[in-house]
Design a protein around this motif. Sequence first.
Motif, PDB file in Angstrom:
ATOM      1  N   HIS C 107      -4.623  12.094   7.747  1.00 38.36           N
ATOM      2  CA  HIS C 107      -4.975  10.724   7.365  1.00 38.36           C
ATOM      3  C   HIS C 107      -4.076  10.251   6.220  1.00 38.36           C
ATOM      4  CE1 HIS C 107      -7.193   7.203   6.424  1.00 38.36           C
ATOM      5  NE2 HIS C 107      -7.723   7.666   5.328  1.00 38.36           N
ATOM      6  N   TRP C 108      -3.493   9.062   6.382  1.00 37.68           N
ATOM      7  CA  TRP C 108      -2.558   8.546   5.358  1.00 37.68           C
ATOM      8  C   TRP C 108      -3.221   8.385   3.999  1.00 37.68           C
ATOM      9  CZ3 TRP C 108      -4.032   4.996   9.338  1.00 37.68           C
ATOM     10  CH2 TRP C 108      -4.946   4.036   8.927  1.00 37.68           C
ATOM     11  N   GLY C 109      -4.547   8.286   3.965  1.00 32.85           N
ATOM     12  CA  GLY C 109      -5.222   8.015   2.697  1.00 32.85           C
ATOM     13  C   GLY C 109      -5.682   9.271   1.973  1.00 32.85           C
ATOM     14  N   ASP C 110      -5.378  10.439   2.490  1.00 26.93           N
ATOM     15  CA  ASP C 110      -5.772  11.668   1.808  1.00 26.93           C
ATOM     16  C   ASP C 110      -5.192  11.702   0.402  1.00 26.93           C
ATOM     17  OD1 ASP C 110      -7.067  12.410   4.065  1.00 26.93           O
ATOM     18  OD2 ASP C 110      -5.742  14.065   4.580  1.00 26.93           O
ATOM     19  N   LYS C 113      -0.804  14.522  -2.043  1.00 22.06           N
ATOM     20  CA  LYS C 113       0.418  13.777  -1.753  1.00 22.06           C
ATOM     21  C   LYS C 113       1.193  14.371  -0.570  1.00 22.06           C
ATOM     22  CE  LYS C 113       3.587  10.851  -4.182  1.00 22.06           C
ATOM     23  NZ  LYS C 113       2.563   9.794  -4.276  1.00 22.06           N
ATOM     24  N   HIS C 115      -0.039  15.403   2.091  1.00 20.14           N
ATOM     25  CA  HIS C 115      -0.630  14.775   3.280  1.00 20.14           C
ATOM     26  C   HIS C 115      -0.045  13.386   3.513  1.00 20.14           C
ATOM     27  CE1 HIS C 115      -4.394  17.393   4.096  1.00 20.14           C
ATOM     28  NE2 HIS C 115      -3.566  18.075   3.332  1.00 20.14           N
ATOM     29  N   GLN C 116       0.091  12.635   2.441  1.00 21.69           N
ATOM     30  CA  GLN C 116       0.637  11.276   2.575  1.00 21.69           C
ATOM     31  C   GLN C 116       2.078  11.305   3.082  1.00 21.69           C
ATOM     32  OE1 GLN C 116       0.189   9.317  -1.252  1.00 21.69           O
ATOM     33  NE2 GLN C 116      -1.910  10.044  -1.470  1.00 21.69           N
ATOM     34  N   GLU C 120       3.500   9.813   6.660  1.00 16.86           N
ATOM     35  CA  GLU C 120       4.585   8.838   6.771  1.00 16.86           C
ATOM     36  C   GLU C 120       5.690   9.332   7.700  1.00 16.86           C
ATOM     37  OE1 GLU C 120       4.256   7.146   2.251  1.00 16.86           O
ATOM     38  OE2 GLU C 120       6.267   7.462   3.063  1.00 16.86           O
ATOM     39  N   THR C 146      -9.683  14.230   2.004  1.00 17.60           N
ATOM     40  CA  THR C 146      -9.948  12.894   2.533  1.00 17.60           C
ATOM     41  C   THR C 146     -10.958  12.126   1.698  1.00 17.60           C
ATOM     42  OG1 THR C 146      -9.365  13.634   4.743  1.00 17.60           O
ATOM     43  CG2 THR C 146     -10.670  11.644   4.623  1.00 17.60           C
ATOM     44  N   ASN C 149     -10.028  10.861  -3.025  1.00 23.37           N
ATOM     45  CA  ASN C 149      -9.206   9.787  -3.544  1.00 23.37           C
ATOM     46  C   ASN C 149     -10.107   8.683  -4.116  1.00 23.37           C
ATOM     47  OD1 ASN C 149      -6.839   8.426  -4.058  1.00 23.37           O
ATOM     48  ND2 ASN C 149      -6.013   8.742  -2.012  1.00 23.37           N
ATOM     49  N   ASN C 155      -7.575   3.805   1.407  1.00 24.96           N
ATOM     50  CA  ASN C 155      -7.686   5.249   1.583  1.00 24.96           C
ATOM     51  C   ASN C 155      -8.684   5.630   2.653  1.00 24.96           C
ATOM     52  OD1 ASN C 155      -6.056   5.666  -0.622  1.00 24.96           O
ATOM     53  ND2 ASN C 155      -7.777   5.615  -2.037  1.00 24.96           N
TER      54      ASN C 155
ATOM     55  N   GLU E 120      -2.814   8.388 -10.022  1.00 23.85           N
ATOM     56  CA  GLU E 120      -2.875   9.457  -9.021  1.00 23.85           C
ATOM     57  C   GLU E 120      -3.124  10.823  -9.665  1.00 23.85           C
ATOM     58  OE1 GLU E 120       0.352   7.486  -5.976  1.00 23.85           O
ATOM     59  OE2 GLU E 120       0.435   9.655  -6.291  1.00 23.85           O
TER      60      GLU E 120
END
Lengths: 221, 221, 221, 221, 221, 221
Positions: C107-110, C113, C115-116, C120, C146, C149, C155, E120
Amino acid sequence: MKKILVIAPHPDDEILGCGGTMIKNIKEGNEVYVCIVTKGYPPLFNAERTELNRKDTMACHKAIGVKETFYLDFPSTQLETVPRFEFNGKILDVVRRLTPDEVYIPHWGDMQKDHQIVAEACMVAVRPKYMPQVKRVYGYETMSETAWNAPNIQNEFIPNVFVDISDTLEEKKMALSYFKLQVSDFPDARSLEAIEALAKYRGALMNLMAAEAFMLIREIR
Amino acid sequence: MKKILVIAPHPDDEILGCGGTMIKNIKEGNEVYVCIVTKGYPPLFNAERTELNRKDTMACHKAIGVKETFYLDFPSTQLETVPRFEFNGKILDVVRRLTPDEVYIPHWGDMQKDHQIVAEACMVAVRPKYMPQVKRVYGYETMSETAWNAPNIQNEFIPNVFVDISDTLEEKKMALSYFKLQVSDFPDARSLEAIEALAKYRGALMNLMAAEAFMLIREIR
Amino acid sequence: MKKILVIAPHPDDEILGCGGTMIKNIKEGNEVYVCIVTKGYPPLFNAERTELNRKDTMACHKAIGVKETFYLDFPSTQLETVPRFEFNGKILDVVRRLTPDEVYIPHWGDMQKDHQIVAEACMVAVRPKYMPQVKRVYGYETMSETAWNAPNIQNEFIPNVFVDISDTLEEKKMALSYFKLQVSDFPDARSLEAIEALAKYRGALMNLMAAEAFMLIREIR
Amino acid sequence: MKKILVIAPHPDDEILGCGGTMIKNIKEGNEVYVCIVTKGYPPLFNAERTELNRKDTMACHKAIGVKETFYLDFPSTQLETVPRFEFNGKILDVVRRLTPDEVYIPHWGDMQKDHQIVAEACMVAVRPKYMPQVKRVYGYETMSETAWNAPNIQNEFIPNVFVDISDTLEEKKMALSYFKLQVSDFPDARSLEAIEALAKYRGALMNLMAAEAFMLIREIR
Amino acid sequence: MKKILVIAPHPDDEILGCGGTMIKNIKEGNEVYVCIVTKGYPPLFNAERTELNRKDTMACHKAIGVKETFYLDFPSTQLETVPRFEFNGKILDVVRRLTPDEVYIPHWGDMQKDHQIVAEACMVAVRPKYMPQVKRVYGYETMSETAWNAPNIQNEFIPNVFVDISDTLEEKKMALSYFKLQVSDFPDARSLEAIEALAKYRGALMNLMAAEAFMLIREIR
Amino acid sequence: MKKILVIAPHPDDEILGCGGTMIKNIKEGNEVYVCIVTKGYPPLFNAERTELNRKDTMACHKAIGVKETFYLDFPSTQLETVPRFEFNGKILDVVRRLTPDEVYIPHWGDMQKDHQIVAEACMVAVRPKYMPQVKRVYGYETMSETAWNAPNIQNEFIPNVFVDISDTLEEKKMALSYFKLQVSDFPDARSLEAIEALAKYRGALMNLMAAEAFMLIREIR
């Protein structure tokens, strides 16, 4: 007479996103400037093609009457390696030197990271504390990058400004065709037919024959 | 063989939003059903035109091979005057009788209030507690209504499903042309040319010649 | 027969997020591949533990029948130091070599970093311009990252796909228990009991005994 | 010369949200019109106070030079009881008769339901299919209602247009003071001091002595 | 007695965002700590000014009774060049050493990238797996940075906590005036008058003479 | 000693959403009040069952020690037919009579329209202009309704407050079991096992054995 600045991460973004609006403004007697932020460097990019691309850009801008084009020559697809203060500084320089009335920047939600980094630097460059203030800032859409990100609301291009380009769509397509290396055949997102479909779609939403759509980021008046 | 149900607030919404996908499914041997929720009543609507519109709808659905069309005949533009349990109940009846695999409903963010009320009732009708469960629920876009609302993120149609309708776009346009009273000339949002521009735009985003776009609301598998 | 690729920033993310779905697909005769993006390097990570973790991963994947696992061995918690084109390129290579039908990404909102950055790069790798196209892309949730954040809408993991894992939840838990170094006791978010609570919670939402939830990012059909 | 229409659910909303901008435009030679949508009726509202309120409104509008004020006299706090087609029709009538260049409407996210219903009807009235098109539509904020809703992103007033009212803030406060029944002492949200704090806050964000902030809903140009 | 930690990317952010709340808590007998994350280094920043700024910060904190101030001395406007694990580790160290009850962090949507990176890292440092848990985490607004980003919903500061600072607004302004190098004249966003307008605006929203507004990020109780 | 008010559209919502928190507060010596907004009327609802349901509610509340329960007896599933001022007025009466410190209201994004209407009326009733002010307002989740809506960000329940109910989960389940007519077997969303899974899931997110999650709507302090 208005001074308009279009900031493009890569050459052709300015035409894809704002070509019809640029030409319309030039015809109305306004001054249109372009800032091309990146350039492809070997070994990631072929030097000859980069050279050719630069020539295409210059020919295109000359054909439609761009007043002046600034080439910042930062490394394409590697913008995150440039020190932030240096990168932001160069874009700020262009804005402060020109003191434009309107600035068009890429959409912050585009998938291409160069677009995101450029959008951020542009927002720094148009901070309202710099005098004279930039009166209007717009985000433009770039067919392909703007739609390929994960479809969440942060990314989404949700336009609220529609510019009638019924009279300049043909010229926009002609301008785009200068970019021989980037333009492909439909259904490629960077084809003349795709650009026309987008213009007619955005137009029909507003009962216009053709339109370019933007997100107003800020207006001070 | 799949059973597909398209729920349309007003006749022609089903074709505008899902016409290509409906025809594609019918050709593939799936059963497609339509539920038309409203009908125009005097004095707000002209009885003759309403009658003609009904005939157009029936002719269109017959031409493309809709298996059966349900007419709920609730009063157009006055849905909020119908008791909620009665309204929701009728839509639930259709869903439970058919037990479709897939249901297509209007986008909750459309500006037309009938669309919003229908979308809400549909969500009630597809609650996962009813067995057998509806496996997939999609929201479709309706050129004009979907884009005329205030451009905020709650309204925005942000598609994540793209159906290739390259082979059925022409038939979709033909199907739409049955609705003589609603279809206008470009750049009207309900013109054949606008529908084609939308299909090509949605297509080009995904490297397809033509596409219809949807928001997946729920899939259970 | 479908080819499915699960991309995991760190070993065990693939099981936490998609374990039940992976096992279900394998049982149904589909091919499931995993790509583990990072590896821990000294001095930030203990070499012995990294080695043990690799063995656990291999044992787990073998036990459940993963067809092949790709280890990209990028440095864990330091992904931003890898050149973007190199990083994206490696993930693209895996996708293009496999040409999977479905890809599951973090998930992009994890909050993590890594994970992000992986999310992408995955979006770049599944761009619809590459043929053959990836037909479906899903985001999965990773208990802990998840939810830790800042709770804003960008997120938030808002699922719309629910996979019934009633028949594979026990095997998912067994698969997870291979990761001796990561699994802790409840109420740790990475405990067997927490994973079971999540599966039952996601299940009960959809009237299922147990489910894994996903966000559909894109479907082309 | 521009024609500007401000649509206010209740008298004083137009001054709270746009007073400085109205006066500025009048001074610049533009025509400013106001449409007051509701009126208080017994037994919910005291008839005498309603009468007095009407007189205050007329005096205020005369003082600042409003060209004409339309009173629709729909029942305050009961707008949902008015048939939708009748309600929308009356607002549409005003817009079509005036053919304004700019329309200012209440923020869709305001807590007061009358504001929401008015905002929806306004969006129907400015649909781009009506010729001549309304060129610009703005949402304005109303201290109190705009901030008392649940703080989620759908409701939030997120301005992108800032009008410099440094030269008209004092007149805005004077205009507001005509509404003897509504204006209270600070820290009431409808006090002169609160309005001044808002104007200075919005101003300081943009390096202006005082500003009114708006959300651009749509511009066609 | 509560232990409160305010984390500020640059000196004065803590006062701009939380000054009134800090002073109020100190008066009530709670312990307030500050962590200043960055420092300006030559050649980007003038060493003398940096030195003076440090002295101003110390004088300010002493005047209002801050229990202890931690200076991490990371390079201002270059935070992305610091290895992530090192950066996050240092902030985590402060949190774990203090074990505060409440932590105030900059808003994740601020335009200044240092603010984003600090936000962050703070979220990593307050992960609920660390015992004893931080009970409450708040985001604060920083006049200027918080409003200059592109106005989208991800960035937006949408407060849900309002602290009555009627009794400490004057002291907040006095505290801010220690920062001679940063404070300017109105309408600069970092002027005493702008800060007062913000406090009165936030106050009037909640019927208070003056308030500071926060976004609750997490509460565990 | 705190006064806490839980507002429930239908009996059992208060236990589903806040049962553990209610019991925890009662044990700590706080006063907990409940307001049940609707009642089922024939012919939509069976009178006998309604009667039985009322008895169950009373028995449950007595068992856990609710100080007083207010029954407003508005018609269930028909709340939109009640005049708004009358409906809002009754809820306001309860709030003003009790002057609670904390109010718990249903989530505005729940699918059930009664929940939405109640949530709106609650927001009106807690407007900060009424003295003494309600200090804290929370939205609670109701398994089933909260997750069955279209999964968009406006609806989404995004919690930021987690209450440790490790010591009261068993009592919450017992309290829920009083509602013989509503509680079903797992995997029904309103089963004891589903409620336990939710509590453990929310707990594990925060490293607690069991938790109830809330969205903070407003805190004034």
